[in-house]
Design an enzyme around this catalytic site. Sequence first.
Site, short mmCIF file in Angstrom:
data_model
loop_
_atom_site.label_atom_id
_atom_site.label_comp_id
_atom_site.label_asym_id
_atom_site.label_seq_id
_atom_site.Cartn_x
_atom_site.Cartn_y
_atom_site.Cartn_z
CG ASP A 82 -1.21 7.75 0.37
OD1 ASP A 82 -0.15 8.30 0.03
OD2 ASP A 82 -2.22 7.73 -0.37
CG ASP A 104 -1.64 1.24 1.45
OD1 ASP A 104 -2.20 1.75 0.47
OD2 ASP A 104 -1.66 1.75 2.60
CE1 TYR A 117 -8.87 11.88 -0.81
CE2 TYR A 117 -9.25 13.44 0.97
CZ TYR A 117 -9.67 12.38 0.19
OH TYR A 117 -10.90 11.83 0.40
CB ALA A 144 -10.79 8.39 -3.14
CG ASP A 174 -1.93 2.42 6.37
OD1 ASP A 174 -2.46 2.07 5.29
OD2 ASP A 174 -1.91 3.60 6.77
CE LYS A 175 -6.20 4.13 7.21
NZ LYS A 175 -6.01 5.04 6.06
CG ASN A 192 -8.12 2.24 -2.55
OD1 ASN A 192 -8.01 1.51 -3.53
ND2 ASN A 192 -8.84 1.92 -1.49
MG LIG Z 1 -2.67 3.34 3.47
#
Ligand SMILES: [Mg+2]
Length: 401
Positions: A242, A240, A251, A285, A366-367, A283
């Site tokens: 961020d 991943d 963002y 978004a 991290d999620k 991701n």
């Molecule tokens: Mg992340």
Amino acid sequence: MIKQAIILVGGKGTRLGDLTKATPKPLLEVEKGVKFLDVVIENFARFGFKDIILLAGFCGEQIEETYKDKNIHGAQIRVIIEPEPQGTGGALLYAREYLDDWFVVANGDSIFDFNLRDFAKDPSDDFTARLALRQVPDPARYGAVKLENNKITAFLEKNPSLQGPALINGGVYLLSRNVLKLIDGPCSIEANIFPKLVEMGEIEGQEFNGYFLDMGLPDSYAQSQREIPAWRKKPCLFLDRDGVINIDKGYTYKSDDLVFIDGIENGIKAANEAGYYVIVVTNQAGVARGLYTLKDTDIFHAKIQEKLALNGAHIDAFYSCPFHKDGNIPEYTIDNHPDRKPNPGMLLKAFSDWPIDKENSFLIGDKDHDITAAERAGVRGILFNGQNLENLIIENLNENS
Ligand SMILES: [Mg+2]
């Protein structure tokens, strides 16, 4: 960051007999639908060489037909055909107007597997050429290289009395454009130019010990068909972005906001050197929300690569998902897009783009949605929650080896 790779594909594969009577040897297939040269190009592309020049000669039109103006894993391919054979030095001279200040040169009919980013890391005025060297038990058939404190002090020609183990020239060179000053016509870089650089004290060597194969002999072509498919298939460290690679400022997309998480550079480098692909699945978004564009994310990713390259590390590929249900940009406003984690779409794309050994691959995120995406794609998911990131990566690499 050095981005140019020159691949020499002009040779006439006389040692392979009928097989290469009307085909350049790098165009021979190592597995169904995959040419040897595809594999060489793929390897440079994944190390971030965006500008790949094929220096062709014999049957050059076949090389042109196969690769001209193609984009392979983000690398733009150009083909230059020399009108007549002029040796490796003459071929470079012929291509001089296309050459960057620094570039890597390799043969299209051999594979030497090592961390190309570490090799191309710190060009300086101290040298004009750096050679990737490999230790072999039987130097008699290759000729040997003498190395003292990273400087090459002599080339010993092949002869039966050479005793091993010894270092040999692995056929991959980091060259400064200044090398052209020593070339004034047809010549061999290896036989004519490198000895001059030894005298001038401007040639370095760096030792690597990865997989090495020269497919120019009949039995080694058969060997390449046996071994290359397995060699290409590597496990992947999925990351991943961020919160794992860079500090998540919400963002994040501006280059100035790029701050690496402690340990990520060494962790990625360890994965590079353990023979893993390293692929980012992120991701984004913010694109759907109109906060920044996909082009901005590309610029941010290029910045990540530049910074990693200073440390001899690299990421093979980035996959970004710009979609979100609450977007402002209509084309990216899609609910539950298959690429958006926790959906596994980006990992599935990576599986179809790269020969990945899925079973030994893993993802760090991290999620929870990262872990779910990994599980849905059939790979192990590992949650990063502030522990030592370098160790976390290395422990899991070791588990696979
Ligand atoms: Mg992340």
